[in-house]
Design a protein around this motif. Structure first.
Motif, PDB file in Angstrom:
ATOM      1  N   LEU A   1       0.860  -1.183   0.000  1.00 29.51           N
ATOM      2  CA  LEU A   1       0.000   0.000   0.000  1.00 29.51           C
ATOM      3  C   LEU A   1       0.894   1.228   0.000  1.00 29.51           C
ATOM      4  O   LEU A   1       1.641   1.469   0.945  1.00 29.51           O
ATOM      5  CB  LEU A   1      -0.909   0.016   1.238  1.00 29.51           C
ATOM      6  N   LEU A   2       0.840   2.026  -1.067  1.00 29.55           N
ATOM      7  CA  LEU A   2       1.664   3.217  -1.200  1.00 29.55           C
ATOM      8  C   LEU A   2       0.920   4.434  -0.647  1.00 29.55           C
ATOM      9  O   LEU A   2      -0.252   4.647  -0.949  1.00 29.55           O
ATOM     10  CB  LEU A   2       2.005   3.465  -2.670  1.00 29.55           C
ATOM     11  N   VAL A   3       1.617   5.230   0.163  1.00 30.87           N
ATOM     12  CA  VAL A   3       1.012   6.445   0.714  1.00 30.87           C
ATOM     13  C   VAL A   3       1.966   7.621   0.555  1.00 30.87           C
ATOM     14  O   VAL A   3       3.186   7.467   0.572  1.00 30.87           O
ATOM     15  CB  VAL A   3       0.642   6.280   2.211  1.00 30.87           C
ATOM     16  N   CYS A   4       1.392   8.813   0.382  1.00 29.07           N
ATOM     17  CA  CYS A   4       2.139  10.060   0.413  1.00 29.07           C
ATOM     18  C   CYS A   4       1.232  11.101   1.052  1.00 29.07           C
ATOM     19  O   CYS A   4       0.219  10.740   1.663  1.00 29.07           O
ATOM     20  CB  CYS A   4       2.611  10.474  -0.991  1.00 29.07           C
ATOM     21  N   GLN A   5       1.534  12.370   0.918  1.00 34.11           N
ATOM     22  CA  GLN A   5       0.727  13.377   1.606  1.00 34.11           C
ATOM     23  C   GLN A   5      -0.529  13.761   0.828  1.00 34.11           C
ATOM     24  O   GLN A   5      -1.601  13.902   1.405  1.00 34.11           O
ATOM     25  CB  GLN A   5       1.561  14.633   1.881  1.00 34.11           C
ATOM     26  N   GLU A   6      -0.414  13.893  -0.503  1.00 34.87           N
ATOM     27  CA  GLU A   6      -1.551  14.339  -1.312  1.00 34.87           C
ATOM     28  C   GLU A   6      -2.071  13.263  -2.270  1.00 34.87           C
ATOM     29  O   GLU A   6      -3.144  13.417  -2.840  1.00 34.87           O
ATOM     30  CB  GLU A   6      -1.179  15.582  -2.128  1.00 34.87           C
ATOM     31  N   GLY A   7      -1.322  12.212  -2.502  1.00 33.46           N
ATOM     32  CA  GLY A   7      -1.752  11.159  -3.414  1.00 33.46           C
ATOM     33  C   GLY A   7      -1.054  11.176  -4.764  1.00 33.46           C
ATOM     34  O   GLY A   7      -1.164  10.217  -5.536  1.00 33.46           O
ATOM     35  N   LEU A   8      -0.292  12.233  -5.065  1.00 35.95           N
ATOM     36  CA  LEU A   8       0.359  12.348  -6.370  1.00 35.95           C
ATOM     37  C   LEU A   8       1.626  11.504  -6.445  1.00 35.95           C
ATOM     38  O   LEU A   8       1.860  10.785  -7.425  1.00 35.95           O
ATOM     39  CB  LEU A   8       0.684  13.811  -6.663  1.00 35.95           C
ATOM     40  N   ARG A   9       2.457  11.595  -5.416  1.00 37.36           N
ATOM     41  CA  ARG A   9       3.715  10.850  -5.433  1.00 37.36           C
ATOM     42  C   ARG A   9       3.478   9.348  -5.363  1.00 37.36           C
ATOM     43  O   ARG A   9       4.190   8.555  -6.005  1.00 37.36           O
ATOM     44  CB  ARG A   9       4.617  11.307  -4.285  1.00 37.36           C
ATOM     45  N   SER A  10       2.468   8.933  -4.597  1.00 41.59           N
ATOM     46  CA  SER A  10       2.180   7.500  -4.514  1.00 41.59           C
ATOM     47  C   SER A  10       1.692   6.961  -5.856  1.00 41.59           C
ATOM     48  O   SER A  10       2.001   5.826  -6.227  1.00 41.59           O
ATOM     49  CB  SER A  10       1.147   7.231  -3.417  1.00 41.59           C
TER      50      SER A  10
END
Length: 233
Positions: free
Chosen positions: A139-148
């Motif tokens: 499960l990939l996570v980042c702060q806004e959803g763009l980098r993931s």
């Protein structure tokens, strides 16, 4: 003579659509001998899930959490027991062009928004491979959803077939939804710099400070002359 047949089967799970493509080529000849060739390919799409669905993937389906944010945001707050491989790393290159860009960034985005000056991590995929097999559930996570989303595309191309992304990122997570580590809540880990100062007066003051800092940095001679005009008392 040669004939070609192609059949496509699709099947759905709770979170994704997968396509099973089966191509069969018959007929033709090579060196006077008939031949048959079959090609089987499976392509699994990336799962895009909200925070509630992401929590279920972790608790029920055994997905590992991979945080792809930069080091500063990760240290402010991250999901407990997650893995960290940043998609972007701090850019410390010292060529002339990079120095100018870094100075501009630090004097505005860095000061006002608390954003580090970064560049793509060239070792991202290799670092992930050192910790996860292509069959791993991630499960990939980042702060806004763009980098993931960008990270998911890279891992998909690298052969990973069980990838999920949290849409809208950690900024959409409600307090207490995940056990976290850090000095702030997960949804606030992207907030830093002068924008964290509340109130209209503080916002205006922050803008003035940024402009003054930029002026002093790029026009030091003019700034010195203006300071000489200020009364000593």
């Amino acid at each position: 003579m040669a004939g070609t047949s192609c059949s496509i089967l699709s099947f759905r799970s709770n979170f994704r659509t997968s396509w099973l493509v089966f191509d069969t080529h018959r007929g033709g000849n090579m060196s006077g001998k008939p031949f048959k060739r079959k090609h089987l390919a499976v392509r699994a799409e990336v799962n895009f899930v909200n925070a509630e669905e992401a929590k279920n993937l972790i608790a029920v389906e055994g997905y590992a959490v991979l945080d792809v944010r930069d080091k500063t945001q990760f240290e402010r707050a991250h999901i407990k027991s997650c893995y960290h491989v940043p998609l972007f790393i701090e850019n410390q290159d010292n060529d002339f062009g990079t120095i100018i860009k870094r100075q501009l960034h630090n004097n505005f985005s860095g000061l006002f928004y608390g954003l580090p000056f970064t560049k793509p991590n060239p070792e991202f995929v290799q670092s992930v491979k050192s910790q996860f097999s292509p069959q791993s559930k991630i499960l990939l996570v980042c702060q806004e959803g763009l980098r993931s989303t960008a990270a998911a595309n890279k891992l998909d191309q690298a052969g990973y077939g069980n990838i999920a992304c949290m849409t809208s990122g950690l900024q959409s997570v409600k307090p207490g939804m995940f056990d976290s580590v850090g000095s702030t809540e997960l949804q606030n880990a992207g907030k830093a710099g002068l924008v964290t100062i509340q109130g209209k007066i503080s916002a205006v003051l922050g803008t003035v400070l940024v402009c003054a800092f930029l002026f002093i940095t790029f026009f030091p001679d003019q700034a010195e002359k203006l300071l000489q005009l200020v009364p000593a008392n």
